[in-house]
Write an enzyme that holds these catalytic residues in place. Structure first.
Site, mmCIF file in Angstrom:
data_model
loop_
_atom_site.group_PDB
_atom_site.id
_atom_site.type_symbol
_atom_site.label_atom_id
_atom_site.label_comp_id
_atom_site.label_asym_id
_atom_site.label_seq_id
_atom_site.Cartn_x
_atom_site.Cartn_y
_atom_site.Cartn_z
ATOM 1 N N HIS A 69 0.923 -1.248 0.073
ATOM 2 C CA HIS A 69 -0.179 0.041 -0.047
ATOM 3 C C HIS A 69 0.921 1.143 0.085
ATOM 4 C CE1 HIS A 69 0.399 -0.611 4.443
ATOM 5 N NE2 HIS A 69 0.465 0.807 4.418
ATOM 6 N N ASP A 97 0.339 -7.545 1.077
ATOM 7 C CA ASP A 97 0.711 -6.317 1.507
ATOM 8 C C ASP A 97 2.179 -6.108 1.601
ATOM 9 O OD1 ASP A 97 0.254 -3.612 1.919
ATOM 10 O OD2 ASP A 97 -0.149 -3.803 3.854
ATOM 11 N N SER A 132 4.700 2.545 8.180
ATOM 12 C CA SER A 132 4.397 1.315 7.109
ATOM 13 C C SER A 132 5.468 0.812 6.352
ATOM 14 C CB SER A 132 3.074 1.414 6.124
ATOM 15 O OG SER A 132 1.821 1.905 6.913
#
Length: 635
Positions: free
Chosen positions: A362, A395, A478
């Site tokens: 992402h 992911d 992230s």
């Protein structure tokens, strides 16, 4: 040439020539009557004006009286009687033999016709007497006429001129004679004091010795005789002698102190003591105020200096948070992604020295196929990166930078060894604050989470059997590493639980609440290797379709497939194990399963080809089946 000069009777005069005048030499000798008679060494007697032996250097001498004769006080103001002096043989310069000096009778004035003409007019300003200047030299200067010897002749100290002890009205003695050039100068004899009574004429100027004759030292001056009480005042210059030595000045004496009154002294002392006490009190008050202000403001006097530890070595224990951060920071990067009208910031870490960097899917998703990805290293250097492979189900994504050397990959740990309570360190760029280090512990293991789902078809949903940590993780963290106590990567920070209760890879914008989740590194390692080699990753599958609307405990197999096909794939791992539509799977390898998402998470935590033990219920009966996981291309 001879105007104004008196002639000398009896001397040979030349009508047309000048003649040289000799300086007078005054000698005084007492006569038989006790009075002083003056004789001229080089000429005739001064009082009579009689001619002397004819000589080229003879000169008349003025009488010390004003006018025809000097008036003697106390004797009617008439001229003093002239006393004839005994004849004295005075040698004239240049004449051999002796010439009898005419005598002047005492009390007998000289004839008026024989009185010499004064050399100067009477002084109307009553100038004090400075001696008797003659026509041969100007008046002496104010300074004492100290004799100047010839060049090379030693000079003795001149004697102090004696004071005149003459009677009333006697003028001071004339100036001392100056020796001729080349004559050694000794102390000149002091003129004898006149001891005569009133009316005694003053002494004539001392004779100057001839060229080459030494001068003798003058005798000491006798004490001056006191003046008569009835002597008239002669003015301030009556006894002034400019050539006399200055009189000895008596030392000043301090006046006797006046005795003060006892009470006055005590009052003055008391006032002095009171004033001193007041001054001391004032100074003490001001000083105390200043000190008090300093103490109140600064806590002390002078500069404030707080205790401080000394400089220590920057090295830290490798197992400490500081030691872990120091080792890991050079291998952690910040990614800035833009494209398709979107932009984002995330974190990654170096996998190898070839420039491969692992991050979240992402994070790079906004770049798409033609977007821009910029990698910023801890040193501040930047480089452009390209996507090597990405997988939305896990992911995870891998990007690569080119032209960068000296990269240091982070060591990878084993997520199966992690235990709850183990310390961990998270590094990332929360809100684009690069190089942020936080620490915490492992709060839980195998925490099934799903993230994404923004597309609506479930293609972007991530299923993660995650490690839970309380290390602060915020948007921008992230893709960053989660390190164990030895600085090894055990997870990839991917999602947080936000304050609104949602679970999102970016965690919303509310920040960390202590619920962070990381993809185990074991899963991340396998996916990263597949992405680097093939550009895509494979997923382990059972070959069944799950009913995601089931609300009971466990995962139920759907009655129909999603694409219109059978819910259990023909020839798949599930069909081979005997799984049927409507069965409810309750355990995987002996661990409870509470939902369909959790079954997917447990399945994807394994590799394709791994064997699983499933516990299921069918028509109220519990069964256990074994199967080997299949593989899909990641669609």
């Amino acid at each position: 040439m001879n105007e104004g000069k008196p002639g000398t009777p009896g001397a040979s005069e030349e009508p047309d020539g000048d003649f040289e005048l000799a300086r007078p030499n005054s000698m005084r000798s007492p006569d038989a009557a006790g009075t002083g008679v003056e004789y001229i060494a080089d000429g005739a007697a001064q009082a009579t004006g009689q001619p002397t032996a004819s000589a080229p250097h003879a000169a008349p001498t003025e009488a010390p009286a004003s006018g025809a004769g000097a008036a003697v006080p106390g004797q009617g103001g008439g001229p003093a009687p002239t006393v004839p002096a005994p004849a004295t043989e005075v040698p004239a310069p240049g004449v051999t033999g002796t010439v009898p000096a005419p005598a002047v009778a005492h009390g007998t004035p000289p004839p008026a016709a024989e009185q010499p003409k004064p050399l100067h007019d009477p002084d109307p300003y009553s100038t004090p007497p400075y001696g008797e200047p003659g026509p041969w030299a100007p008046a002496p200067p104010v300074q004492h006429p100290a004799a100047t010897p010839a060049h090379g002749v030693p000079m003795s100290a001149p004697a102090v001129a004696p004071e005149a002890v003459a009677g009333l009205g006697a003028p001071p003695a004339g100036p001392a004679a100056t020796p001729a050039h080349g004559v050694p100068m000794g102390a000149s004899p002091a003129a004898p004091e006149a001891v005569a009574g009133p009316g005694t004429p003053p002494a004539a100027p001392a004779a100057t010795p001839a060229h080459g004759l030494p001068m003798s030292a003058p005798p000491a001056a006798p004490e001056p005789a006191p003046a008569p009480q009835d002597a008239p005042a002669a003015g301030p210059w009556a006894r002034y002698d400019p050539w006399a030595a200055p009189a000895a000045v008596a030392p000043l004496q301090q006046a006797d102190p006046v005795e003060e009154d006892v009470k006055r002294r005590r009052g003055r002392r008391r006032r002095a003591l009171v004033g001193g006490a007041l001054v001391i009190a004032l100074v003490s008050g001001v000083g105390g105020g200043v000190v008090g202000v300093q103490l109140e403001r600064n806590g002390g006097i002078g500069a404030v200096e707080l205790p401080q530890a000394g400089v220590e070595a920057p090295d830290r224990d490798p197992d400490s948070v500081a030691g872990i951060a120091a080792q890991a920071l050079p291998s952690v990067v910040t990614l800035h992604v833009s494209g398709g009208g979107k932009a984002g910031t995330g974190t990654g870490f170096v996998l190898d020295d070839r420039g491969h960097i692992l991050t979240n899917d992402h994070v790079v998703e906004p770049a798409g196929k033609n977007g821009d990805i910029t990698v910023t290293f801890h040193s501040g250097d930047t480089a452009e990166a390209t996507v090597v492979g990405r997988d939305s189900g896990y992911d995870l994504a891998v990007v690569r930078v080119k032209g960068v050397r000296g990269l240091t990959p982070l060591p990878l740990g084993n997520s199966d060894n992690v235990q709850v309570g183990d310390p961990v360190v998270a590094i990332g760029a929360p809100f684009d604050l690069a190089g942020t280090v936080t620490s915490g512990i492992i709060s839980a293991r195998e925490r099934p989470i799903t993230a994404g789902g923004e597309n609506g078809d479930g293609s972007d949903v991530s299923y993660v059997d995650a490690l839970q940590t309380d290390a602060p993780i915020n948007p921008g963290n992230s893709g960053g590493p989660l390190l164990d106590g030895k600085g090894r990567v055990v997870g990839i920070n991917s999602a947080i639980r936000s304050a609104d209760g949602g679970l999102d890879p970016e965690g919303g914008q509310s920040g960390s609440i202590g619920l962070g989740f990381a993809i185990p590194i074991n899963q991340g390692k396998r996916v990263a290797e597949e992405l680097i080699e093939h550009g895509k990753a494979t997923h382990p599958v059972i070959g069944i379709t799950l009913d995601m609307e089931y609300g009971g405990d466990g995962a139920r197999v759907a009655a129909e497939g999603s694409d219109g096909g059978p819910p259990v794939s023909t020839g798949g791992p599930g069909a081979k194990a005997g799984i049927r539509p409507g069965d409810v799977i309750t355990e995987v390898d002996g661990r409870p399963v509470h939902s369909g998402e959790e079954l997917i998470v447990k399945t994807r935590a394994h590799r394709p080809g791994d064997r699983l033990e499933l516990t299921l219920e069918r028509n109220g009966e519990e069964r256990t089946v074994s199967l080997v996981l299949g593989s899909s291309d990641g669609d």
